[in-house]
Scaffold this motif. Structure first.
Motif: not given
Length: 381
Positions: A41-45, A48-53, A105-110
């Protein structure tokens, strides 16, 4: 990631690119599903990059901390790569904040949107701090932005462009009729999908396909790019042989090993063909499986991760082919022209053994693999 960055994140509210979790148990199936769904969900939003802390109460932002022994990056990477399609580039970091250890967790915009869960085929997105399924217009918008999607151009976030063999890179562009030099090489590699610029920090990394085709040391980042040969017939050669490197180098080395393992009258050219197809068409998003060649007296098997796409029965005209980006590169690089010769495929493999026995093709949906099973060597010695 450092304490200063965590402090900045904790001042923000949860949203499309930020999620706080008190804990997550990836040993439980429910925890694995939750992790994959939230990362997807975060990657599709957008943004740019997102985070789960992890280690922070989501409502109060009270820092509780985690037990670091419960977190291994390899486990997280495997969960995401096996459950998300295509795999989403992530990294896992640990930071001490106010004497508590947190996992981020860092989620990158790939550039691979939209991502979906393999299990149910659903596409998720964040609406504020809530995870929801994507609407039709959101899905269409994502697809329109990524019409040229290739899994091979997925960036490997921790990779280093120094792992590329520039001799292979230069040969590819030369064979394509493109003159490159030290000044324009990086730009051409970016445009060709060999490298990728992670836009938030302007960091250049190598793509999955770039590592597979153009790196001899790609096992540092993609250890699943491996051919495991299990030799049960020739005690003068090792029983288990691991072959790694660039795709063409792996194919060359396997062909040479076959000459030493098999009897001279065994139709190894057909087994070569099966290995070539495995290298070209295997599912490289399966980060937890390798190509395996099992050589026994009663049978010889070439087992490739990933079953045939959209197939109802096995024939040369009834399935879609993966990895066409890789195919383009191998055609240009292979001096032996093994990837452009006509008359190959299932029919060629079967015909080579017509005097010796039946070749069996097994497309296994449950195991997500494709197997070619040849007659064993007992009739050739």
């Amino acid at each position: 990631m450092d304490a200063k960055k965590i402090s900045i994140l904790l001042k923000r509210d949860e949203g499309t690119k930020l999620d706080f979790k008190l804990k997550i148990d990836i040993l439980l199936e429910s925890g694995k599903k939750e992790l994959a769904k939230d990362v997807c969900a975060i990657a599709n939003s957008r943004g740019g990059r997102g985070y789960i802390v992890i280690g922070v109460e989501d409502k109060t932002k009270r820092v509780v901390g985690i037990n670091v022994d419960e977190f291994m990056e390899e486990q997280f990477q495997q969960i995401i790569s096996s459950r998300c399609e295509p795999p989403i580039p992530i990294s896992l970091d640990f930071v001490i904040y106010k004497s508590k250890r947190l996992a981020i967790i860092t989620i990158y915009d790939g550039g691979q949107k939209p991502y979906q869960l393999r299990e149910n085929g659903a596409f998720y997105i964040r609406r504020g701090s809530t995870t929801d399924t994507m609407r039709k217009d959101e899905l269409i918008s994502c697809l329109q932005e990524n019409l040229s999607l290739n899994i091979e151009t997925m960036p490997l976030i921790n990779s280093d462009i120094n792992s590329l063999d520039l001799n292979i890179v230069n040969k590819y562009f030369l064979n394509k009729g493109i003159l490159i030099n030290d000044d324009n090489r990086l730009g051409f590699m970016d445009n060709a999908g060999i490298t990728f610029v992670e836009r938030d920090y302007n960091k250049r990394v190598v793509t999955l396909g770039g590592l597979l085709v153009f790196s001899q040391i790609n096992s540092i980042y993609i250890p699943h790019n491996m051919i495991k040969i299990v030799n049960k017939v020739n005690n003068k050669i090792e029983e288990v042989i691991i072959v790694q490197g660039s795709l063409l180098d792996m194919l060359d080395r396997v062909e040479e090993l076959f000459k030493g393992i098999f009897p001279i009258n065994y139709p190894i050219v057909a087994v070569h063909e099966a290995v070539k197809n495995a290298i070209l068409y295997r599912d490289y998003t399966m980060f937890y499986k390798e190509i395996e060649i099992a050589i026994n007296y009663n049978s010889v098997s070439v087992i490739s991760p990933g079953n045939l796409l959209f197939s109802t029965k096995i024939n040369a005209h009834n399935y879609s082919k993966r990895n066409m980006w890789i195919y383009d590169k191998l055609i240009a690089l292979d001096d032996k022209k093994r990837f452009v010769k006509s008359g190959k495929g299932f029919a060629f493999i079967s015909k080579a053994f017509i005097k010796y026995g039946k070749v069996i093709f097994v497309d296994t949906k449950e195991d997500n693999s494709f197997k070619v099973i040849f007659p064993g060597i007992k009739n050739f010695i």
